[in-house]
Each structure stands twice: as structure tokens, then as C-alpha cells.
Design a protein around this motif. Structure first.
Motif, short mmCIF file in Angstrom:
data_model
loop_
_atom_site.label_atom_id
_atom_site.label_comp_id
_atom_site.label_asym_id
_atom_site.label_seq_id
_atom_site.Cartn_x
_atom_site.Cartn_y
_atom_site.Cartn_z
N TRP A 23 0.81 -1.21 0.00
CA TRP A 23 0.00 0.00 0.00
C TRP A 23 0.85 1.27 0.00
O TRP A 23 1.67 1.49 0.88
CB TRP A 23 -0.91 -0.01 1.24
CG TRP A 23 -1.89 1.12 1.29
CD1 TRP A 23 -2.38 1.81 0.23
CD2 TRP A 23 -2.49 1.68 2.46
NE1 TRP A 23 -3.27 2.77 0.66
CE2 TRP A 23 -3.35 2.71 2.03
CE3 TRP A 23 -2.40 1.41 3.82
CZ2 TRP A 23 -4.11 3.47 2.91
CZ3 TRP A 23 -3.15 2.17 4.69
CH2 TRP A 23 -3.99 3.18 4.25
N VAL B 219 -7.31 9.51 3.54
CA VAL B 219 -7.37 8.05 3.51
C VAL B 219 -8.60 7.55 4.26
O VAL B 219 -9.24 6.57 3.87
CB VAL B 219 -6.07 7.45 4.08
CG1 VAL B 219 -6.21 5.97 4.30
CG2 VAL B 219 -4.92 7.72 3.13
N GLY C 206 0.45 5.64 -1.61
CA GLY C 206 -0.47 6.59 -2.23
C GLY C 206 -1.69 6.81 -1.36
O GLY C 206 -1.78 6.28 -0.26
N LEU C 207 -2.62 7.59 -1.89
CA LEU C 207 -3.75 7.99 -1.06
C LEU C 207 -5.00 7.16 -1.32
O LEU C 207 -6.08 7.50 -0.87
CB LEU C 207 -4.05 9.48 -1.27
CG LEU C 207 -2.94 10.40 -0.75
CD1 LEU C 207 -3.17 11.81 -1.18
CD2 LEU C 207 -2.85 10.31 0.76
N GLY C 208 -4.86 6.07 -2.07
CA GLY C 208 -6.01 5.19 -2.29
C GLY C 208 -6.20 4.27 -1.09
O GLY C 208 -5.56 4.44 -0.06
N GLN C 209 -7.07 3.30 -1.22
CA GLN C 209 -7.30 2.35 -0.13
C GLN C 209 -6.39 1.14 -0.30
O GLN C 209 -6.02 0.79 -1.42
CB GLN C 209 -8.77 1.91 -0.12
CG GLN C 209 -9.74 3.05 0.13
CD GLN C 209 -9.51 3.71 1.48
OE1 GLN C 209 -9.35 3.07 2.49
NE2 GLN C 209 -9.47 5.05 1.49
N ARG D 180 6.01 10.50 2.19
CA ARG D 180 6.08 9.76 0.92
C ARG D 180 4.87 8.88 0.68
O ARG D 180 4.83 8.15 -0.29
CB ARG D 180 7.33 8.89 0.89
CG ARG D 180 8.59 9.68 1.10
CD ARG D 180 9.82 8.84 0.86
NE ARG D 180 11.01 9.65 1.10
CZ ARG D 180 12.25 9.18 0.99
NH1 ARG D 180 12.44 7.93 0.64
NH2 ARG D 180 13.28 9.96 1.22
N THR D 181 3.94 8.91 1.59
CA THR D 181 2.75 8.04 1.54
C THR D 181 3.08 6.58 1.21
O THR D 181 2.32 5.89 0.55
CB THR D 181 1.67 8.54 0.56
OG1 THR D 181 2.23 8.72 -0.72
CG2 THR D 181 1.06 9.84 1.04
N TRP E 5 2.73 3.84 2.90
CA TRP E 5 2.11 3.36 4.14
C TRP E 5 2.64 2.00 4.55
O TRP E 5 2.93 1.74 5.72
CB TRP E 5 0.59 3.29 4.00
CG TRP E 5 -0.04 4.55 3.54
CD1 TRP E 5 -0.60 4.77 2.33
CD2 TRP E 5 -0.18 5.79 4.28
NE1 TRP E 5 -1.08 6.07 2.26
CE2 TRP E 5 -0.83 6.71 3.43
CE3 TRP E 5 0.20 6.20 5.55
CZ2 TRP E 5 -1.14 8.00 3.81
CZ3 TRP E 5 -0.09 7.49 5.94
CH2 TRP E 5 -0.76 8.38 5.08
N ALA F 242 -5.14 9.20 -6.89
CA ALA F 242 -6.15 8.45 -6.14
C ALA F 242 -7.55 9.01 -6.40
O ALA F 242 -8.51 8.60 -5.74
CB ALA F 242 -5.84 8.50 -4.65
N ARG G 83 -3.48 13.98 4.95
CA ARG G 83 -3.38 12.68 4.30
C ARG G 83 -4.12 11.60 5.06
O ARG G 83 -4.79 10.77 4.47
CB ARG G 83 -1.92 12.30 4.10
CG ARG G 83 -1.35 13.07 2.94
CD ARG G 83 0.10 12.82 2.72
NE ARG G 83 0.56 13.74 1.68
CZ ARG G 83 1.83 13.92 1.35
NH1 ARG G 83 2.75 13.24 1.97
NH2 ARG G 83 2.16 14.78 0.42
N GLU H 148 7.12 12.09 -3.16
CA GLU H 148 8.02 10.96 -2.90
C GLU H 148 9.42 11.29 -3.40
O GLU H 148 10.42 11.01 -2.73
CB GLU H 148 7.52 9.69 -3.61
CG GLU H 148 6.15 9.21 -3.14
CD GLU H 148 5.00 9.87 -3.90
OE1 GLU H 148 5.22 10.92 -4.55
OE2 GLU H 148 3.87 9.34 -3.83
N PHE I 134 4.19 9.59 5.99
CA PHE I 134 3.46 10.83 5.76
C PHE I 134 4.09 11.74 4.71
O PHE I 134 3.39 12.51 4.08
CB PHE I 134 3.24 11.57 7.07
CG PHE I 134 2.30 10.85 7.97
CD1 PHE I 134 0.95 10.83 7.68
CD2 PHE I 134 2.76 10.17 9.07
CE1 PHE I 134 0.07 10.14 8.49
CE2 PHE I 134 1.89 9.47 9.89
CZ PHE I 134 0.54 9.46 9.60
#
Lengths: 371, 434
Positions: A118, B99, A120-123, A337-338, A340, B121, B95, B400, A335
Motif C-alpha cells: 500500500w 485516507v 499513495g492515497l487510495g485504499q 512519501r505516503t 504506508w 487516487a 493525508r 516521494e 506521511f
């Protein structure tokens, strides 16, 4: 630092004993055999259609009145009704559920995330799980540097804070005047927020105008004046020094409490036997401070694993390879670089380190029967 | 914190909605107003998250919100700052909320590549409709490009700071015998720093306790020495034949470092700027937010301090912008649309920018409200040939990659190793996975 769950269980067991004592049973959880025999008797009497005299025996009620015990017809229901765990449910269920969900559930979920990819900011996608993030750590030189610094910080900071704390405690324990004032002065740094102390120390470390270099210069020790905060050789040291300053007061209090429990007779006996002061403390007093050392060390070590705020305020989220620690790196990966999953994997490493610190202590307590 | 608006407020809001609808209709705010009117929308509580909590910034934001409220009296504003310079705390706050799918109505963000994780996203709603023709005409093409990382407008820039400035203390440079206007390129600047040093001053006030100031110095040197094209090639990740350029620009930064503030490693940027005000240092390279500090210190423009574009970057206006976006699911769609439309107006930008110390992205904002320095900047902006984005302030590369570059520089600041850093910079895109 006792795990709340274990504490709950311990309390449950204690309650169990109390309840059994009050209902007139003395087995205290210890005589499994007699309970088994009783169960067997019950089972036997049921099948034979007669009840044993034992079951008719009047039992004292918890409210003190005497009563003829209702015939205990089936053993499992009785055991359920009298089972201490169920009786104590109101005490252990709420904390159990809350801790289970918010602490252990969250740790479990964090572990699950660390097995995904995981970012990025998706699920997150819980489809494939692998150890890729953990493998990535080994090749990541930032991780290696951060892990090294974390361990160095943990050992050096804990050692220094304990040493200075012990020294202060022994000095304050000499029956000096203004003892309370000194105690307060030494403990005061502990009450300040890391945001405040980080900025104070940044001022003191200023190579031009900072107190440290100015004092060194005044003493004619210009050669020792350094760029404390920016020189990679002293960066981590300057963090450790500042944190030690902040925490040794706490260690002093813990040790002082330990010293006060040692009877004067021990000091006197050592004196009579002709021990020098150093020898007396080394041979007689220090060994008795083991419990204080252990509990203070646990607190310090667990703190040093998460010494995030101080470093973040001083350097931001990229302190550089000589001052980076895992807690800061975890924040940066998650946070800034997302990433997760990678951040979660670092969090798991920190969790395991914390467990490694606490586990021996918990085990020791268990062995001593204190859990 | 209420993210979805409180039902109890509905009745009250409905009463004001009629008035609002009329107002929106008569002020002719285009489609946003129209759609709000069609839906008969009562405004939900509008939550704005930003990092403007320092003196002038906070006042500027309050002026903006005041103007918004005057324009849309029915709106209730939940002003929810996440203090921390350059969004260090805001990123984490926003963020995690994104999410969790409970974003605020709008939040402050650098436009450009900073938006990329959000557009990837699909978290930002298109604001194409809010940009009417009048607004599109008033913005420069390059600024609109930055507001639309995926060829679709998703943000509304509210201000522009310039990054490639070289500020100086007039008295100090005169005393040292330096003519700042005569400094042609980054190499000349090195000589000027040396001259200042010989005269007993710090050549360049600079902080190295956190890496961003050095990132922005390096990227400015890269542009000044090798042009915007090289810079754009770098940020696009086409770094194969850029080794020479990157190395040269880094070497210059190392050379400059001889003349940095002696306490560079222990100060923040504004403490460095105070060295210029105090007459200890000759130059400082900073974005034009540094001028705000001069104003507060009653340090006079042109008499006591002045600036030139960073030597070699004449005609370049490096953009550091802030913008607002519309995350989805949005707790207050009508109020957010109204706010974003308002941010694009002359009124909003005229209220906000003079206090913030930045220039408006619209080129048709009257200049009278602005102090002389900003008037000069507005002039430079309109006459600039190129408006590149910046790495240090998020618009040029994804977060990033930016973080990877920052880490490379945090190593650089410990070792000053040009070879290692050159390789790190050339591979930053790859290392970040892009």
C-alpha cells in the motif's frame, strides 16, 4: 510498565480467590484435584438419581445469612455460575474489549498493512501478502543508518541517564540542606515539552553564540568547541546529551525512592565492617537497587525508541544519516512519501524492539509470581 | 469536529439561503453561483485546513476569509489550522483524513506535482467549471498548467512567491565595495561572497539545520547556470546526460558554503535573515517571504535592503505558490465551490496578497494596495520570460521524489560529498519508484 491485560488477569485471579474464600471454598484455585473429584461425584449422583450429602450442606451466603444450599443438580452450570472469570466479567470485559480493539487490533492491522504494498492515497488492497517491505529494509541504507542510530541512542541514553540519575540520588540522599529544592530543580526538565527543550538546546548548541561553545571558549578549551548540531560526528551525541539532561531527574527520583527503602542498618553494618564509601555502595547498596534500575531502564528504553518530537523539532523529518532514528523514518515514509506499507513495516520493527525491551522484565515478574 | 455539518444548523441556514442565492445571482459569479442556486443549496459548515499561523500569514488568511464571508454571508467557517512551517504538520493531518475519506472542505496545498498523489487516487474534484473565461484570461498559462497536473484544473492558486531572489544589506555591500547589479552569474557571486568575507562580513546568510534551504539554493544555481530547460529536463526525470550540470551546480554550492553563516547548522532561515538585517551578513538567497521580516524590522526597501534576481536568472520567475482544492467526498460542496470561485477573484487576491507579502497570480489586480517591493515584483512577473516550478516547494516533483531529494541533501550537508550527492540526485526519481 506492567501490561494492562496482565494486570486485569491478575486482578481476575485475585477476585477468583476472594470469591471462593467468601463462598466457603478454600481451594483458592490451587486444588484442581478436589474440584475434579466433586465434579465426578456430581456426575455420578446424577446418573444414580440421588444427590450426595455434600451438596445439601448449608453454605454461607456472601451477605452472611445462612441458607440451605439449593440442590446443585448439574455440575457444568454450577461451574459456569461460580466460575470466577464470568463473575468478574464486569471488571475485565470492558478493558479487554477496548484494549483488544484499539491496541492489539491496531497492531494486528498495522502488521497486515506491512504485508501489502500500500502506497499513495487510495485504499489498501488486501489481496497479496508478502514480506517485500521487510526485505526492502535490508537494502535501504537509510534504514540501516536509522536502525543503528536507534540502538546507539537506546543504549547510550539509557546508560547515561541511569548513571547520572544514580549519582544525583546518592548525593541528594546524604541528608543535605534544601534537599527538596534540589530534587525539584533536577526533576524540572522532565516537565518541559520536547518542543521547548529542542529549541533551547538548539540555541545552546549554536557554535557562535551558544552557551556551550562560549563556555568552552571562556575556559580556554576552544579546541573542543564544535558545530554540535551539524557535525555528523557530534549530531547524535548532542541529541543524547540533551535527552539525558531531561531524563536523569526522573531516574534520580526512582533511585531515591529505592534508596529510602534500604534500612539504615545496612549502611551501619557496612561501616562497622570497615567498608569504604565506594565499596559500601558498590557491594551493599547497588545490588538492592536492582528493581529501581530495571523499572527506570524500561521506561527510558521504551522512550528512546520513540524519541520522535525532539529530533523532529531540531531537524525536521530528514535529520540526515547520522541522526535519523526509526521513529522519524517511519513518519517520513508514511506521511511525506505516503509509503504506508513501508512505514508500517518500520513500525513493526519498532514494536518488536519495544517487546524485546519489555519481555525480559515481564518474564522476570512472572517468575517471581508478581503477575 | 463536525465534518458533515450539523443538522441543527439547517433551519437557520435555510433562512439565510434565500438571501445568499439572491446575492450569488446578482454578483454574477458564474457557474458556481448558478449551480448553488439551482440546488437551492444551503451551505454546510465550511472547514478550511491551512498552515498559516505566523503573524502576517494569519492576518492574510483572516482577510481572505472575511472577504469570503462578506461575499457569502450564509457560510459558517470552521478555521482549522495545522501549524507547522511549509505544511510539515498539515501533510500528516490531511493525508490521514483523506485516507479515512473524511477530508475537510478545502485545504492549502502547493499546486503542481504536490497534487499528484491526490489526483492519482482521484481524490480531487475537477474545478474546470469554476474557472470562467474571465479568470482564465487573467492567469498566465504557466500558472494554469501548474494548477492542472493532469491537464485538468483541480486547484485555484491564490498567491505567488518568487524563489530566485538574492537579497542584500545595502550598507554592507557598499562598505565591501560590491555592486550587486554587476554580478552576472553564479560564479561571479562566489567572488562577491569572497569580497564580503574579506571585508569582515558573512558572505551569505544560510541555514543548514534543515535541508530545504540548500535544496532551493541548488535548484536556483542549476537554473541560473544551465537554464530553465536543463532544470525541466531534471525534474522530468530525464537525468541520463545531466551529470555534468548537476555536478557543477553542486560544486558551486560547496564553494558558497565557505561563506555561509558560521552557525548555519544551528539556526533557522529567519535567524539567518536577521543576520542580514543586523549588518552581519551581506547576502541571503531566499524566497520573497524574506521581505516580510524586513517590514517587521522597519528595515527600509532600497535604502537599507535591496535585491536582484539570483545572478544568471534574470527574466526567470521561479514560482512558489499556494492553492486551494476541492477534495472528495466533500462535506460542503456548495460552500467549497463558492470559496474556490472567490479565491479566483480580484477582490480575494487584492485582500490576501499585500498582507501575505506575495503577488497575485491574476495579472489584472490593481497595484495600489501593494508596497513598492511587491509592485516591482508584479512588474517583473508580468515581464518574465520563464516561470519554472520548484523542487523545494513541492511544485516540480512528486512528494516521494522530493523527499528522496531532501534525504540526499541531508546526507550532503553532513558530508559535502559532491560525487555521492550527484549520483543521489540523478537517481532520485528511480529511487522513489518513478
Amino acid at each position: 510498565m506492567i501490561d494492562p491485560l496482565s494486570r486485569t488477569l491478575a486482578r481476575t485471579r485475585w477476585l477468583h480467590r476472594r470469591i471462593r474464600a467468601r463462598v466457603g471454598r478454600t481451594d483458592g484455585g490451587g486444588s484442581e484435584r478436589s474440584r475434579r473429584e466433586e465434579t465426578e461425584r456430581n456426575a455420578k449422583s446424577e446418573t444414580e438419581g440421588q444427590s450426595s450429602t455434600d451438596d445439601r450442606r448449608p453454605r454461607p451466603r456472601p451477605d452472611g445469612r445462612e441458607t440451605v444450599r439449593a440442590v446443585e443438580t448439574d455440575g457444568w452450570l454450577a461451574r459456569l455460575r461460580w466460575s470466577a472469570g464470568l463473575q468478574a466479567a464486569i471488571f475485565w470485559v470492558p478493558p479487554f474489549v477496548l484494549m483488544g480493539w484499539f491496541v492489539y487490533g491496531a497492531i494486528g492491522w498495522n502488521f497486515l498493512i506491512s504485508l501489502t504494498d500500500w502506497s499513495g492515497l487510495g485504499q489498501p488492497q488486501y489481496e497479496t501478502f508478502n514480506l517485500e517491505m521487510y526485505a526492502r529494509m535490508l537494502e535501504d541504507r537509510s534504514f540501516v543508518a536509522a536502525a543503528r542510530n536507534t540502538v546507539v541512542l537506546l543504549i547510550a541514553f539509557t546508560g547515561a541517564a541511569l548513571g547520572i540519575g544514580l549519582l544525583l540520588a546518592i548525593l541528594v540522599d546524604q541528608g543535605i540542606r534544601f534537599e527538596n529544592t534540589f530534587r525539584t530543580i533536577y526533576l524540572l526538565p522532565m516537565s518541559l515539552s520536547f518542543v521547548v527543550t529542542a529549541i533551547f538546546w538548539a540555541w545552546m548548541y549554536n557554535p557562535e553564540t551558544g552557551m556551550i561553545n562560549v563556555v568552552l571558549g571562556g575556559l580556554g578549551a576552544d579546541a573542543l568547541a564544535m558545530n554540535w548540531m551539524s557535525d555528523p560526528r557530534t549530531k547524535l551525541f548532542s541529541i543524547i546529551l540533551a535527552l539525558t539532561w531531561q531524563f536523569s531527574g526522573y531516574c534520580m527520583i526512582v533511585y531515591l525512592a529505592g534508596l529510602r527503602t534500604i534500612p539504615d542498618a545496612h549502611y551501619e553494618a557496612a561501616r562497622v565492617d570497615g567498608a569504604s564509601t565506594v565499596r559500601m555502595y558498590w557491594r551493599v547498596i547497588l545490588p538492592q537497587l536492582q528493581a529501581a534500575t530495571t523499572s527506570a531502564a524500561i521506561v527510558l528504553m521504551v522512550f528512546s525508541l520513540k524519541a520522535f518530537d525532539f529530533i523532529f523539532v531540531m531537524y525536521g523529518d530528514t535529520p540526515g544519516p547520522s541522526a535519523d532514528i526509526l521513529a522519524v523514518m517511519m513518519f517520513r515514509e508514511a506521511f511525506s512519501r505516503t509509503n504506508w506499507a513501508y512505514g508500517s513495516a518500520i513500525a513493526m520493527v519498532l514494536f518488536l524492539l519495544a517487546l524485546a525491551v519489555i519481555a525480559p522484565y515481564i518474564y522476570m515478574q512472572y517468575r517471581r509470581g508478581e503477575l | 469536529m463536525t465534518h458533515n455539518g450539523a443538522r441543527s444548523r439547517r433551519a437557520y441556514l435555510k433562512a439565510t439561503a434565500t438571501g445568499t442565492a439572491i446575492l450569488v445571482g446578482t454578483t454574477g459569479l458564474g457557474q458556481a453561483g448558478a449551480s448553488a442556486q439551482e440546488e437551492g443549496a444551503d451551505f454546510e459548515e465550511f472547514e478550511i485546513v491551512h498552515w498559516w499561523t505566523a503573524g502576517g500569514e494569519e492576518e492574510a488568511l483572516n482577510a481572505l476569509l472575511e472577504g469570503y464571508q462578506e461575499e457569502y454571508p450564509g457560510v459558517e467557517i470552521d478555521n482549522n489550522p495545522a501549524p507547522g512551517g511549509a505544511g510539515s504538520a498539515l501533510d500528516a493531518a490531511v493525508r490521514s483524513r483523506v485516507v479515512d475519506q473524511t477530508p475537510p472542505s478545502t485545504f492549502q496545498i502547493w499546486p503542481g506535482e504536490s497534487l499528484r498523489p491526490y489526483t492519482d487516487a482521484d481524490i480531487l474534484e475537477s474545478v474546470e467549471d469554476l474557472w470562467d473565461d474571465e479568470m482564465r484570461e487573467a492567469y498566465l498559462e504557466s500558472v494554469m498548467d501548474v494548477a492542472s497536473p493532469d491537464d485538468e484544473l483541480v486547484s485555484v492558486p491564490i498567491n505567488i512567491h518568487r524563489l530566485n531572489n538574492l537579497f542584500y544589506n545595502v550598507e554592507v555591500v557598499e562598505d565591501a565595495g560590491i555592486d550587486p547589479d554587476g554580478i552576472e552569474d553564479p560564479t561571479d557571486l562566489l567572488d562577491a561572497l569572497e569580497t564580503a568575507d574579506e571585508a569582515g562580513y558573512t558572505g551569505m546568510a544560510h541555514q543548514t539545520s534543515s535541508e530545504w534551504s540548500t535544496v532551493q539554493l541548488w535548484e536556483t544555481v542549476l537554473i541560473a547556470e544551465h537554464g530553465v530547460e536543463t532544470f525541466e529536463q531534471y525534474i522530468a526525470g530525464e537525468t541520463d546526460d545531466l551529470e555534468e550540470e548537476v555536478r557543477e551546480s553542486l560544486e558551486l554550492v560547496v564553494d558558497y558554503s565557505e561563506y555561509f553563516s558560521p552557525d548555519a547548522g544551528a539556526i533557522a532561515w529567519d535567524e539567518g535573515n536577521a543576520q542580514v538585517i543586523g549588518g552581519d551578513a551581506a547576502f541571503i538567497h531566499q524566497g520573497d517571504w524574506a521581505a516580510g521580516q524586513y517590514g517587521e524590522a522597519d528595515f527600509e526597501y532600497e535604502d537599507e535592503w535591496d535585491f536582484v534576481p539570483f545572478p544568471g536568472s534574470d527574466g526567470v520567475y521561479s514560482l512558489v505558490m499556494d492553492s486551494f482544492v476541492m477534495p472528495t467526498p466533500n462535506p460542503s460542496p456548495a460552500a467549497t465551490e463558492a470559496f474556490l470561485s472567490y479565491c479566483g477573484t480580484v477582490d480575494a487576491q487584492e485582500r490576501f496578497n499585500p498582507i501575505k507579502g506575495s503577488i497575485p497570480p491574476r495579472t489584472d489586480v490593481p497595484t495600489d494596495e501593494f508596497p513598492p517591493f511587491l509592485q516591482d515584483q508584479m512588474d517583473d512577473f508580468e515581464n518574465s520570460d520563464e516561470q519554472p516550478t520548484t523542487i523545494a516547494h513541492g511544485s516540480a516533483v512528486r512528494p516521494e521524489i522530493k523527499s528522496e531529494i531532501e534525504e540526499t541533501f541531508s546526507r550532503f550537508l553532513e558530508t559535502w560529498d559532491v560525487d555521492d550527492t550527484t549520483q543521489g540526485l540523478l537517481q532520485a526519481h528511480q529511487a522513489a519508484g518513478y
